[in-house]
Design an enzyme around this catalytic site. Structure first.
Site, mmCIF file in Angstrom:
data_model
loop_
_atom_site.group_PDB
_atom_site.id
_atom_site.type_symbol
_atom_site.label_atom_id
_atom_site.label_comp_id
_atom_site.label_asym_id
_atom_site.label_seq_id
_atom_site.Cartn_x
_atom_site.Cartn_y
_atom_site.Cartn_z
ATOM 1 N N GLY A 29 0.758 -1.417 0.053
ATOM 2 C CA GLY A 29 -0.104 -0.035 -0.171
ATOM 3 C C GLY A 29 1.047 1.331 0.061
ATOM 4 O O GLY A 29 2.214 1.111 0.080
ATOM 5 N N THR A 31 0.930 3.575 2.217
ATOM 6 C CA THR A 31 1.894 3.959 3.524
ATOM 7 C C THR A 31 3.240 3.124 3.720
ATOM 8 O O THR A 31 4.147 3.686 4.060
ATOM 9 C CB THR A 31 0.945 3.830 4.897
ATOM 10 N N GLY A 84 0.063 -1.696 6.542
ATOM 11 C CA GLY A 84 -0.890 -0.580 6.467
ATOM 12 C C GLY A 84 -2.232 -1.105 6.808
ATOM 13 O O GLY A 84 -2.534 -2.136 7.107
ATOM 14 N N ASP A 86 -6.812 -0.213 6.497
ATOM 15 C CA ASP A 86 -7.822 0.737 5.962
ATOM 16 C C ASP A 86 -8.835 1.289 7.150
ATOM 17 O O ASP A 86 -9.442 2.314 6.793
ATOM 18 C CB ASP A 86 -8.784 -0.019 5.070
ATOM 19 N N GLY A 97 -7.235 -4.629 3.089
ATOM 20 C CA GLY A 97 -7.414 -5.382 1.649
ATOM 21 C C GLY A 97 -7.910 -4.270 0.540
ATOM 22 O O GLY A 97 -8.252 -4.539 -0.562
ATOM 23 N N LEU A 98 -8.163 -3.045 0.902
ATOM 24 C CA LEU A 98 -8.155 -2.269 -0.262
ATOM 25 C C LEU A 98 -7.261 -2.139 -1.189
ATOM 26 O O LEU A 98 -7.519 -1.686 -2.438
ATOM 27 C CB LEU A 98 -8.736 -0.605 0.297
ATOM 28 N N GLU A 105 -1.232 -11.036 2.961
ATOM 29 C CA GLU A 105 -1.039 -10.214 4.266
ATOM 30 C C GLU A 105 -1.320 -10.964 5.562
ATOM 31 O O GLU A 105 -0.729 -10.955 6.402
ATOM 32 C CB GLU A 105 -1.743 -8.798 4.070
ATOM 33 N N LYS A 123 -7.687 6.552 9.226
ATOM 34 C CA LYS A 123 -7.903 5.195 9.188
ATOM 35 C C LYS A 123 -8.479 4.901 10.727
ATOM 36 O O LYS A 123 -8.979 3.824 10.862
ATOM 37 C CB LYS A 123 -6.634 4.716 8.946
HETATM 38 C C1 5RP Z 1 -3.477 -3.838 1.006
HETATM 39 C C2 5RP Z 1 -3.728 -3.111 2.323
HETATM 40 C C3 5RP Z 1 -3.248 -2.074 2.640
HETATM 41 O O1 5RP Z 1 -2.470 -2.137 3.656
HETATM 42 C C4 5RP Z 1 -4.418 -0.913 3.081
HETATM 43 O O2 5RP Z 1 -5.180 -0.976 2.001
HETATM 44 C C5 5RP Z 1 -3.845 0.427 3.427
HETATM 45 O O3 5RP Z 1 -3.301 0.999 2.133
HETATM 46 P P1 5RP Z 1 -2.632 2.483 2.266
HETATM 47 O O4 5RP Z 1 -1.704 2.581 3.156
HETATM 48 O O5 5RP Z 1 -2.640 2.685 0.673
HETATM 49 O O6 5RP Z 1 -4.092 3.393 2.503
HETATM 50 O O7 5RP Z 1 -4.560 -3.711 3.273
HETATM 51 O O8 5RP Z 1 -4.193 -4.965 0.963
#
Ligand code: 5RP
Length: 224
Positions: A29, A31, A84, A86, A97-98, A105, A123
């Site tokens: 992701g 972050t 990271g 969501d 999972g976004l 993971e 978040k």
């Molecule tokens: C990927 C994830 C990411 O960690 C989650 O979506 C956060 O992503 P971002 O740091 O871009 O907001 O779970 O499957």
């Protein structure tokens, strides 16, 4: 500070927990991206670590940064995973999972002795399901049946798309994004959703994180 600066702040704080010789789960992701940049910088200054990537995207970035990579077959037990999220609730339960990497993971977290979550303040939620849909990875065969069963549990199910075609995960599956008003009993929901035929895994991570490093406009907040 803008959102990117907050993400970088949380990510760089988490990298302080990385010690020489560690085998490290590398989440996915935007972050985690900043954690990979910082790790790459530290590796170039002599830090010796091995990374286990949770996605093709992360593997590509880590490789570019010069981080040595391996896999769970070689290292089935990891010292630490940095990833990271969501959504983060007051009990440190998560929706993930976004970014589409939830299966790898969750397996990586299962193999890991510790999980540190990195996030910006957006978040943090009072209860899971308030802002983000719950991503559920499903096999392609008969996915419409799985979608209908999921639809009985939430208010709306949307098949994830990528440029108007179905999004395909690194594992060759679909993702169904499930919208709830709130998920009242996330521990039970995690198990029940995974029991539905066709479901590979869902994005509820319950009692998995040791701490969340949350970057806010007032500095870093550590949630344990
Ligand atoms: C990927 C994830 C990411 O960690 C989650 O979506 C956060 O992503 P971002 O740091 O871009 O907001 O779970 O499957």
């Amino acid at each position: 500070m803008d959102l990117e600066a907050l993400k970088r702040l949380a990510a760089e704080k988490a990298v302080e927990a990385v010690e020489p010789g560690m085998v490290l789960g590398l989440g996915t992701g935007s972050t985690v991206y900043y954690a990979l940049l910082k790790l790459g910088q530290n590796v170039r200054s002599g830090l010796d670590i091995i990374g286990i990537p949770t996605s093709i995207q992360t593997a590509d970035i880590a490789q570019r940064e010069g981080i040595k990579l391996s896999d769970l077959a070689t290292y089935p037990e990891l010292d630490l995973t940095i990833d990271g999220a969501d959504e983060i609730d007051p009990d440190l339960n998560l929706i993930k999972g976004l970014g589409g990497a939830l299966v790898r993971e969750k397996i990586t977290v299962e193999a890991s002795n510790r999980l540190i979550i990195i996030a910006d303040q957006t978040k943090v939620v009072p209860h899971l399901g308030s802002k983000s849909p719950l991503p559920v990875e499903v096999v392609q065969f008969g996915w419409e049946v799985t979608r209908n069963r999921l639809g009985q549990r939430c208010s709306r199910v949307v098949q994830r798309q990528n440029r108007e075609v179905a999004y395909i995960t690194d594992n060759g599956n679909y993702i169904l994004d499930c919208y709830f008003e709130r998920i009242d009993n996330p521990a039970q929901a995690e198990v029940e959703i995974n029991n539905l035929p066709g479901v590979v895994e869902n994005g509820l991570f319950i009692n998995r994180a040791e701490q969340a490093i949350i970057a806010t406009q007032n500095g870093i907040h550590i949630q344990c």
